[in-house]
Scaffold this motif. Structure first.
Motif, mmCIF file in Angstrom:
data_model
loop_
_atom_site.group_PDB
_atom_site.id
_atom_site.type_symbol
_atom_site.label_atom_id
_atom_site.label_comp_id
_atom_site.label_asym_id
_atom_site.label_seq_id
_atom_site.Cartn_x
_atom_site.Cartn_y
_atom_site.Cartn_z
ATOM 1 N N ASN A 1 10.161 -26.817 1.015
ATOM 2 C CA ASN A 1 10.158 -25.432 0.533
ATOM 3 C C ASN A 1 9.037 -24.630 1.186
ATOM 4 N N ILE A 2 9.064 -24.614 2.545
ATOM 5 C CA ILE A 2 7.975 -23.998 3.292
ATOM 6 C C ILE A 2 8.022 -22.476 3.253
ATOM 7 N N GLY A 3 9.151 -21.901 2.875
ATOM 8 C CA GLY A 3 9.237 -20.445 2.794
ATOM 9 C C GLY A 3 8.748 -19.910 1.465
ATOM 10 N N TYR A 4 9.288 -20.437 0.350
ATOM 11 C CA TYR A 4 8.957 -19.918 -0.971
ATOM 12 C C TYR A 4 7.594 -20.404 -1.468
ATOM 13 N N MET A 5 7.333 -21.717 -1.340
ATOM 14 C CA MET A 5 6.107 -22.284 -1.896
ATOM 15 C C MET A 5 4.983 -22.408 -0.873
ATOM 16 N N GLY A 6 5.341 -22.643 0.396
ATOM 17 C CA GLY A 6 4.354 -23.029 1.391
ATOM 18 C C GLY A 6 3.202 -22.064 1.612
ATOM 19 N N PRO A 7 3.480 -20.798 1.990
ATOM 20 C CA PRO A 7 2.366 -19.909 2.344
ATOM 21 C C PRO A 7 1.373 -19.691 1.207
ATOM 22 N N ALA B 1 2.056 -20.663 9.457
ATOM 23 C CA ALA B 1 3.060 -19.868 10.174
ATOM 24 C C ALA B 1 3.703 -20.677 11.296
ATOM 25 N N LEU B 2 2.913 -21.468 12.020
ATOM 26 C CA LEU B 2 3.461 -22.276 13.109
ATOM 27 C C LEU B 2 4.421 -23.340 12.579
ATOM 28 N N VAL B 3 4.020 -24.027 11.501
ATOM 29 C CA VAL B 3 4.899 -25.042 10.915
ATOM 30 C C VAL B 3 6.198 -24.406 10.457
ATOM 31 N N PHE B 4 6.096 -23.267 9.783
ATOM 32 C CA PHE B 4 7.314 -22.614 9.304
ATOM 33 C C PHE B 4 8.240 -22.248 10.460
ATOM 34 N N ALA C 1 -4.831 -30.860 7.550
ATOM 35 C CA ALA C 1 -4.630 -30.869 6.099
ATOM 36 C C ALA C 1 -3.483 -29.943 5.705
ATOM 37 N N THR C 2 -3.373 -28.790 6.365
ATOM 38 C CA THR C 2 -2.266 -27.866 6.093
ATOM 39 C C THR C 2 -0.924 -28.518 6.410
ATOM 40 N N ALA C 3 -0.863 -29.233 7.531
ATOM 41 C CA ALA C 3 0.379 -29.902 7.915
ATOM 42 C C ALA C 3 0.794 -30.934 6.874
ATOM 43 N N VAL C 4 -0.169 -31.718 6.376
ATOM 44 C CA VAL C 4 0.140 -32.729 5.352
ATOM 45 C C VAL C 4 0.592 -32.058 4.058
ATOM 46 N N LEU C 5 -0.090 -30.984 3.668
ATOM 47 C CA LEU C 5 0.272 -30.282 2.427
ATOM 48 C C LEU C 5 1.688 -29.723 2.513
ATOM 49 N N LEU C 6 2.034 -29.091 3.621
ATOM 50 C CA LEU C 6 3.369 -28.504 3.765
ATOM 51 C C LEU C 6 4.449 -29.577 3.825
ATOM 52 N N ALA C 7 4.123 -30.729 4.406
ATOM 53 C CA ALA C 7 5.095 -31.825 4.446
ATOM 54 C C ALA C 7 5.347 -32.418 3.067
ATOM 55 N N SER C 8 4.433 -32.182 2.119
ATOM 56 C CA SER C 8 4.554 -32.740 0.769
ATOM 57 C C SER C 8 5.388 -31.878 -0.161
ATOM 58 N N LEU C 9 5.870 -30.735 0.320
ATOM 59 C CA LEU C 9 6.638 -29.825 -0.529
ATOM 60 C C LEU C 9 8.013 -30.413 -0.845
ATOM 61 N N ALA D 1 5.091 -11.864 -2.649
ATOM 62 C CA ALA D 1 6.001 -12.891 -2.139
ATOM 63 C C ALA D 1 5.966 -14.161 -2.983
ATOM 64 N N ALA D 2 4.782 -14.707 -3.220
ATOM 65 C CA ALA D 2 4.689 -15.999 -3.908
ATOM 66 C C ALA D 2 5.218 -15.941 -5.339
ATOM 67 N N PRO D 3 4.752 -14.982 -6.201
ATOM 68 C CA PRO D 3 5.257 -14.997 -7.583
ATOM 69 C C PRO D 3 6.755 -14.756 -7.692
ATOM 70 N N VAL D 4 7.281 -13.844 -6.887
ATOM 71 C CA VAL D 4 8.720 -13.577 -6.946
ATOM 72 C C VAL D 4 9.497 -14.805 -6.467
ATOM 73 N N ALA D 5 9.023 -15.434 -5.384
ATOM 74 C CA ALA D 5 9.719 -16.600 -4.845
ATOM 75 C C ALA D 5 9.739 -17.751 -5.844
ATOM 76 N N LEU D 6 8.611 -18.020 -6.487
ATOM 77 C CA LEU D 6 8.535 -19.152 -7.416
ATOM 78 C C LEU D 6 9.373 -18.897 -8.664
ATOM 79 N N PHE D 7 9.350 -17.671 -9.166
ATOM 80 C CA PHE D 7 10.184 -17.344 -10.330
ATOM 81 C C PHE D 7 11.663 -17.478 -9.978
ATOM 82 N N ALA D 8 12.054 -16.934 -8.809
ATOM 83 C CA ALA D 8 13.448 -17.024 -8.388
ATOM 84 C C ALA D 8 13.862 -18.477 -8.190
ATOM 85 N N LEU D 9 12.953 -19.298 -7.658
ATOM 86 C CA LEU D 9 13.235 -20.720 -7.485
ATOM 87 C C LEU D 9 13.510 -21.380 -8.833
ATOM 88 N N GLY D 10 12.672 -21.090 -9.830
ATOM 89 C CA GLY D 10 12.862 -21.664 -11.162
ATOM 90 C C GLY D 10 14.186 -21.263 -11.783
#
Length: 317
Positions: free
Chosen positions: A106-112, A128-131, A259-267, A204-213
């Motif tokens: 979920n690198i778009g909604y949760m990642g950034p 941004a590069l990972v996405f 560390a960012t790469a590991v965190l995004l891979a854990s989504l 972006a983040a609050p709207v994305a997470l609410f919509a995801l839920g």
């Protein structure tokens, strides 16, 4: 640990608020259409444009990092295809969708939002590069697999052209390369425009997470197929381990980038897995189950990764 929980709970809290609203209020799913449009075409592009535009252009040129993170995602994808094919006895077309569940986080909604909150503003560039490059890979491989396994036997070259067009015109990728253009030529954005983009970015983040839920709440939890636990294991545990290994192998990278790469891979698996499955009318109900269960399991696994990163138990030279 309290610091990590204070970072994680607002994110998962918004998902669960959206989930509760989706369960309690009997509103039609079509009500999410404009919210999803706002996210995909307005607020998230504003976020990625500002990230790229405010980054010194030379920092964007890190080919080994791009190779490492994209190779990890591709490995998770093909491992998941194999899991679906041999453990779930899926057709190759269905296994392609299973590959997305195990490789497309979920690198778009949760990642950034999560990366910036946990690791600070300097995590913006690797995020941004990972996405961008994960999206290019996954938005390429999925349509190609669907075309090759379709009963229609569409010509390959027109299919490749359509795939390239969809990638080049994807709103988030357009925002990223326009931001890179602005950074390369040191274009100064007008204050009023930059202020409006900042306003959109913060939404972006609050709207994305609410919509995801809400969207997860509207998905029925049916039978859990055999392949789903294996796919969740690959996405939430194996994918970050692969990234960790490649960061050490291809590095050294700045510790915050790794560390960012590991965190995004854990989504957890992205909501788009279900959307794409429905688009191709393949593996629809299992995709819904994978997103739902993956999101719930990630409360434990993702929070653990955040804790290990914050306390230095996952560290890079």
């Amino acid at each position: 640990m309290m610091d990590v929980l204070n970072l994680a709970l607002p994110y998962f809290g918004l998902i669960f608020i959206g989930f509760a609203c989706g369960k309690v209020k009997n509103l039609p799913e079509t009500g999410l259409a404009w919210m999803n449009f706002f996210l995909l075409y307005v607020s998230l592009p504003a976020l990625f444009f500002r990230i790229m535009a405010k980054t010194p252009f030379e920092e964007l040129n890190n080919l080994p990092f791009v190779i490492g993170t994209t190779l990890a995602t591709a490995t998770a994808f093909f491992l998941s295809v194999g899991t679906g094919k041999f453990l779930g006895r899926l057709t190759m077309r269905e296994a392609g969708m299973a590959g997305l569940a195990g490789g497309y986080g979920n690198i778009g909604y949760m990642g950034p939002g999560l990366a910036l909150a946990v690791l600070g503003p300097k995590a913006a560039v690797p995020t941004a590069l990972v996405f961008c490059f994960d999206s290019i890979f996954l938005f390429s491989i999925a349509p190609l697999m669907m075309a090759l396994t379709s009963g229609d036997k569409r010509p390959l070259l027109p299919t490749i052209f359509i795939v390239i067009k969809h990638i080049v015109l994807h709103p988030l990728i357009v925002a990223a390369y326009l931001g890179a253009f602005v950074a390369a030529f040191h274009i100064q954005m007008p204050v009023a425009v930059d202020g409006m983009l900042l306003f959109l970015q913060n939404s972006a983040a609050p709207v994305a997470l609410f919509a995801l839920g809400v969207t997860v709440a509207l998905r029925p939890l049916g039978r859990v197929p055999w392949e789903i636990p294996g796919l969740i294991f690959i996405k939430l545990l194996l994918h970050p381990l692969i990234v960790f290994g490649l960061m050490l192998l291809l590095g050294p990278f700045p510790p915050l980038w790794a560390a960012t790469a590991v965190l995004l891979a854990s989504l957890p698996p992205a909501l788009n897995v279900f959307v794409i499955a429905r688009q191709y009318d393949s593996w629809i109900e299992p995709a819904s189950v994978a997103v739902l269960l993956g999101t719930f399991v990630s409360v434990l696994t993702l929070t653990s990764v955040m804790y290990f990163l914050k306390t230095g138990q996952i560290a890079f030279p």
